[in-house]
Design a protein around this motif. Structure first.
Motif, short mmCIF file in Angstrom:
data_model
loop_
_atom_site.label_atom_id
_atom_site.label_comp_id
_atom_site.label_asym_id
_atom_site.label_seq_id
_atom_site.Cartn_x
_atom_site.Cartn_y
_atom_site.Cartn_z
N PHE A 233 0.91 -1.19 -0.14
CA PHE A 233 -0.06 0.11 -0.16
C PHE A 233 0.96 1.20 -0.25
CE2 PHE A 233 -3.21 -2.91 2.25
CZ PHE A 233 -3.98 -3.04 1.06
N PRO A 234 0.45 2.17 -0.67
CA PRO A 234 1.36 3.59 -0.79
C PRO A 234 1.95 3.86 0.79
CG PRO A 234 -0.67 4.06 -2.02
CD PRO A 234 -0.83 2.71 -1.27
N GLY A 235 2.99 4.18 0.66
CA GLY A 235 3.77 4.63 1.89
C GLY A 235 4.47 3.09 2.87
N TYR A 236 4.21 2.19 2.31
CA TYR A 236 4.70 0.91 2.85
C TYR A 236 5.68 -0.01 2.38
CZ TYR A 236 1.01 1.98 6.53
OH TYR A 236 0.39 2.78 7.46
N GLN A 237 6.27 0.83 1.17
CA GLN A 237 7.33 0.10 0.69
C GLN A 237 8.59 -0.17 1.49
OE1 GLN A 237 5.73 2.79 -0.67
NE2 GLN A 237 5.25 2.72 -2.59
N SER A 238 9.06 -1.21 1.35
CA SER A 238 10.34 -1.57 2.30
C SER A 238 11.49 -0.54 1.85
CB SER A 238 10.92 -3.02 1.97
OG SER A 238 12.12 -3.37 2.81
N LYS A 239 11.89 0.29 2.62
CA LYS A 239 13.06 1.16 2.57
C LYS A 239 14.29 0.26 2.45
CE LYS A 239 10.52 4.99 4.85
NZ LYS A 239 10.80 5.67 6.16
N HIS A 240 14.29 -0.69 3.31
CA HIS A 240 15.66 -1.63 3.46
C HIS A 240 15.90 -2.04 1.81
CE1 HIS A 240 18.81 -3.73 5.26
NE2 HIS A 240 18.46 -4.80 4.49
N ASN A 241 14.95 -2.81 1.48
CA ASN A 241 15.08 -3.60 0.25
C ASN A 241 15.28 -2.56 -0.96
OD1 ASN A 241 14.86 -6.05 1.36
ND2 ASN A 241 12.70 -6.12 0.81
N MET A 242 14.64 -1.32 -0.82
CA MET A 242 14.83 -0.36 -2.10
C MET A 242 16.44 0.06 -1.89
SD MET A 242 12.21 -0.19 -3.72
CE MET A 242 12.98 0.86 -4.94
N LYS A 243 17.04 -0.17 -0.96
CA LYS A 243 18.52 0.32 -0.60
C LYS A 243 19.33 -0.66 -1.65
CE LYS A 243 19.37 3.01 1.73
NZ LYS A 243 20.40 3.14 2.92
N TYR A 244 18.84 -2.03 -1.63
CA TYR A 244 19.65 -3.04 -2.35
C TYR A 244 19.25 -2.80 -4.01
CZ TYR A 244 19.53 -5.82 1.79
OH TYR A 244 19.84 -6.32 3.10
N TRP A 245 18.12 -2.54 -4.39
CA TRP A 245 17.66 -2.30 -5.70
C TRP A 245 18.19 -0.89 -6.39
CZ3 TRP A 245 12.57 -3.88 -3.47
CH2 TRP A 245 12.65 -5.18 -3.36
N LEU A 246 18.18 0.04 -5.48
CA LEU A 246 19.02 1.36 -5.92
C LEU A 246 20.44 1.50 -5.70
CD1 LEU A 246 16.04 3.68 -4.81
CD2 LEU A 246 16.47 2.67 -6.87
N ARG A 247 21.01 0.39 -5.47
CA ARG A 247 22.67 0.43 -5.24
C ARG A 247 23.13 1.37 -4.18
NH1 ARG A 247 25.97 1.39 -8.76
NH2 ARG A 247 27.49 -0.66 -8.57
N GLY A 248 22.42 1.41 -2.96
CA GLY A 248 22.81 2.29 -1.99
C GLY A 248 23.90 1.48 -0.98
N THR A 249 24.50 1.94 -0.11
CA THR A 249 25.48 1.32 0.70
C THR A 249 24.76 0.51 1.61
OG1 THR A 249 27.20 2.92 0.21
CG2 THR A 249 27.24 1.82 2.38
N TYR A 250 25.27 -0.87 2.06
CA TYR A 250 24.65 -1.67 3.25
C TYR A 250 25.85 -2.39 3.67
CZ TYR A 250 23.98 -4.56 -0.91
OH TYR A 250 24.35 -5.51 -1.88
N TYR A 251 25.56 -2.79 4.86
CA TYR A 251 26.59 -3.61 5.58
C TYR A 251 26.12 -4.80 6.02
CZ TYR A 251 29.68 0.57 5.85
OH TYR A 251 30.49 1.76 5.50
N GLY A 252 26.67 -5.92 5.75
CA GLY A 252 25.75 -7.19 6.07
C GLY A 252 26.83 -7.64 7.60
N PHE A 253 26.21 -8.34 8.32
CA PHE A 253 26.69 -8.97 9.48
C PHE A 253 26.37 -10.53 9.73
CE2 PHE A 253 26.57 -4.60 10.66
CZ PHE A 253 28.12 -4.40 10.73
#
Length: 356
Positions: A233-253
């Protein structure tokens, strides 16, 4: 200040192995305490130069962690790093391992998004998947989760022979699920699935037809298809997953966790075996080339409603796939029909670019 980064924490332990699972997970919990301590050490030893705007606990079954273990991990992240005030923090849970006490702890430490592994609301399908919850337990636990959290996501799998109740399933879930991740079942030699013994759709066209019917229904009731397999629903997209798809920086532990430092175009990952991870072995690094970056931007961008720059797409592609995309603000964006054949379109774009 650097752009915000994301954090992913992998918890590989499960009570049982699902028959379709290809993820990095094990059912032997004997190393759980050592593993949590190693996560705390890895977080302490990792310098993150950006503020954090999303955190994600994935697995495995992170809801198998105790309340104290969750507190330790979240507090360690907050102690070592700057967290943006309106950050998103997600934890994956299974119905059988969630309780009011755990939900209260999640809320207390700042978790604000819950991803519930439903997969199906048909008991015979759940049994085929080797899930250890029932459909009634799933609904009961969703009701419980909704008393603590508004931002709830659910996973569903399409591809079982009797998957004719998918729309009915979504009808029951939409009361709770602000977002849905819907996956087509696939076979892999690593899984426990036996196509001859389970209720699998053997006719791929029939499976795709059901999937498309479900997508049309989701769009009609207000969900947005913001990525190939994800609806919200509008406004509830996963911000975390969008970071992957938009090639943002992420750290995996954690074991098998991947990291990407966007400004350096550097990827690295931990070994996917717990023993190697505990002993600091098997870490790998990849410095992306110009070609790698270009292909990633195409592949990942086409998956989302943000699309790719129109400059990447030549006239042959525009003509060949007319009706499968839209052009908006100099972006080439696949429509729902186009998303269903994204791999084919992606390959064509990359191959034609290579011939230029």
């Amino acid at each position: 200040m650097n752009k915000p980064a994301s954090v992913y924490i992998h918890f590989p332990f499960c009570k049982s192995k699902c028959s379709y699972c290809t993820f990095n997970s094990i059912t032997d919990l004997s190393l759980k305490e050592k593993y949590i301590n190693k996560l705390l050490e890895e977080i302490s030893n990792t310098k993150i130069n950006s503020p954090i705007d999303t955190i994600y606990f994935g697995g495995g079954t992170p809801s198998l962690m105790s309340e104290d273990e969750i507190k330790l991990l979240v507090n360690k992240l907050k102690e070592k790093n700057k967290i943006i005030y309106d950050y998103e923090c997600t934890i994956e849970v299974n119905p059988e391992s969630i309780s009011a006490e755990k939900l209260a702890t999640y809320k207390e430490v700042g978790i604000n998004r819950i991803s519930v592994g439903i997969q199906s609301l048909q008991d015979f399908e759940l049994k085929s998947m080797n899930r250890i919850h029932t459909s009634s337990e799933a609904i009961n636990k969703l009701e419980l989760v909704s008393k603590f959290f508004d931002n709830i996501s659910c996973d569903l799998i399409v591809g079982f022979k009797e998957n004719k109740t998918l729309i009915d399933t979504v009808e029951k879930l939409k009361k709770y699920a602000k977002s849905l991740s819907i996956y087509l079942l696939s076979f892999d030699e690593k899984t426990l699935l036996n196509p001859q013994e389970t209720y699998i759709v053997k006719n791929e066209d029939e499976c795709i037809d059901r999937y498309n019917e479900l997508i049309d229904y989701l769009l009609n009731i207000g969900y947005v298809r913001y990525e190939i397999s994800n609806f919200a629903f509008p406004g509830y997209q996963s911000k975390h997953n969008m970071k992957y798809w938009l090639r943002g920086t992420y750290y995996g532990f954690g074991a098998g966790a991947h990291s990407f430092i966007s400004e350096k175009n550097l990827r690295y990952s931990n070994s996917d075996t717990i023993e190697n991870y505990l002993n600091d072995k098997g870490k790998s690094y990849e410095q992306l080339t110009v070609k790698d970056i270009y292909e990633e931007e195409i592949m990942l961008g086409l998956r989302t409603i943000y699309g790719i720059e129109k400059k990447y797409v030549n006239e042959k592609i525009l003509a060949k796939y007319k009706g499968y995309y839209l052009l908006k603000n100099d972006k080439f964006i696949l429509n729902s029909k186009g998303m269903n054949i994204m791999n084919r379109i992606c390959l064509d774009i990359v191959e034609l670019a290579g011939q230029a």
